[in-house]
Design a protein around this motif. Structure first.
Motif, short mmCIF file in Angstrom:
data_model
loop_
_atom_site.label_atom_id
_atom_site.label_comp_id
_atom_site.label_asym_id
_atom_site.label_seq_id
_atom_site.Cartn_x
_atom_site.Cartn_y
_atom_site.Cartn_z
N GLY A 10 9.07 81.85 26.34
CA GLY A 10 9.79 81.05 27.33
C GLY A 10 10.93 81.84 27.94
O GLY A 10 11.99 81.29 28.26
N PHE A 33 7.75 86.76 27.14
CA PHE A 33 6.50 86.00 27.13
C PHE A 33 6.74 84.61 27.71
O PHE A 33 7.77 83.99 27.45
CB PHE A 33 5.99 85.89 25.69
N THR A 36 4.65 81.64 33.26
CA THR A 36 4.68 82.02 34.68
C THR A 36 5.06 83.48 34.84
O THR A 36 6.23 83.86 34.64
CB THR A 36 5.66 81.10 35.45
N ASN A 109 5.40 72.61 21.52
CA ASN A 109 6.59 72.66 20.65
C ASN A 109 6.31 72.99 19.19
O ASN A 109 7.23 73.30 18.45
CB ASN A 109 7.33 71.31 20.72
N TYR A 150 8.10 64.22 21.44
CA TYR A 150 8.96 65.42 21.37
C TYR A 150 9.71 65.45 20.04
O TYR A 150 9.75 66.50 19.37
CB TYR A 150 9.94 65.38 22.55
#
Ligand SMILES: NC(=O)c1ccc[n+]([C@@H]2O[C@H](COP(=O)([O-])OP(=O)(O)OC[C@H]3O[C@@H](n4cnc5c(N)ncnc54)[C@H](OP(=O)(O)O)[C@@H]3O)[C@@H](O)[C@H]2O)c1
Length: 250
Positions: A10, A33, A36, A109, A150
């Motif tokens: 991220g 990494f 996008t 996650n 989450y």
């Protein structure tokens, strides 16, 4: 971080991006990494190609974690830090959570950090040890309404960290879960409109819920990650560390 090597997932945005910048400014090298590629390439241009490499992919997709570990092994031959930072937020009550959203919460996650950990352990062990920092959340420790999937995934990440810490201590690999409160990053952009509030209104009202009176900055999380990546934290493993302006107190 002189001569140390990190994988930061991220890295194209928010906490990961700032941590990559700070890690390389401190003399380290980083594999960037994330999903996008263009965001990672923009950051790589800022850092200088000699300090980093770019691999794009989804950490939960079989083969993608191995791809970034292989790239690091080939370029630098060692690994000192895996910062399992990538993740996504699913704002929904359990009663309103689709199976797709539940699967996405777990994949991004929890499964992703597991896949990255499994791929990175051999190289960390070869090094004689290293550090894994998993970016959980205060929501992995105590629930708030409207974030069930989450919260469950981030709580799983806390236990993945502890399990890995106890299994890998003998190999010199330290594993720590960090639990930020609300931090000003693009992850909250999706919250615009839903509650009728703008991004800045959301951050202001969230800030008021933290005893220190504001939301956190990405630099404040990066500072903790750099400390945990350093030898100054050499006796710290299996810990769950809040970095949250005190919100866990309330
Ligand atoms: N901000 C907060 O208030 C807060 C609080 C507690 C915990 N956290 C945690 O902190 C971490 C970083 O979040 P952030 O706030 O910095 O958000 P962000 O700016 O949205 O960054 C998240 C990053 O993760 C990447 N990512 C998401 N899913 C991925 C996947 N399946 N495979 C690979 N990369 C993936 C994204 O890639 P793209 O660039 O392609 O989108 C993005 O670069 C997350 O785990 C989040 O849950 C955040």
């Amino acid at each position: 971080m002189d001569n140390k090597v990190a994988i930061i997932t991220g890295a194209g945005s928010g906490i990961g991006r700032t941590t990559a910048l700070r890690y390389c400014e401190a003399g380290g090298k980083a594999a960037l990494f994330g999903r996008t590629k263009s965001k990672l390439e923009t950051l790589a241009a800022e850092l200088g190609e000699e300090h980093c490499l770019v691999v794009s992919g989804h950490h939960e997709t079989p083969g993608d974690a191995e791809k970034v570990v292989e790239a690091v092994k080939e370029r630098w031959g060692r690994l000192d830090l895996l910062f399992n930072n990538a993740g996504t937020y699913q704002p929904a009550a359990i009663a309103d959570t689709s199976i797709e959203s539940w699967n996405e919460a777990l994949a991004s996650n929890l499964t992703g950090p597991f896949m990255m950990t499994r791929a990175a352990l051999p190289l960390l062990r070869d090094n004689g040890g290293g550090v894994i920092v998993n970016n959980s959340s205060t929501l992995g420790l105590r629930p708030v309404p409207g974030s069930g999937a989450y919260c469950a995934a981030k709580a799983g990440l806390v236990m993945l960290s502890k399990s890995c810490a106890i299994e890998e201590a003998g190999n010199g690999v330290r594993v720590i879960a960090i639990c930020p409160g609300v931090v000003d990053t693009p992850i909250h952009l999706g919250r615009e409109g839903g509650a009728g509030a703008s991004h800045s209104e959301f951050l202001e009202s969230a800030g008021g819920m933290h005893p220190l009176g504001r939301v956190g900055t990405t630099d404040e999380i990066a500072s903790l990650v750099l400390f945990l990546a350093s030898d100054d934290s050499s006796w710290t493993t299996g810990s769950v560390i809040t970095v949250d302006g005190g919100i866990s107190l309330s």
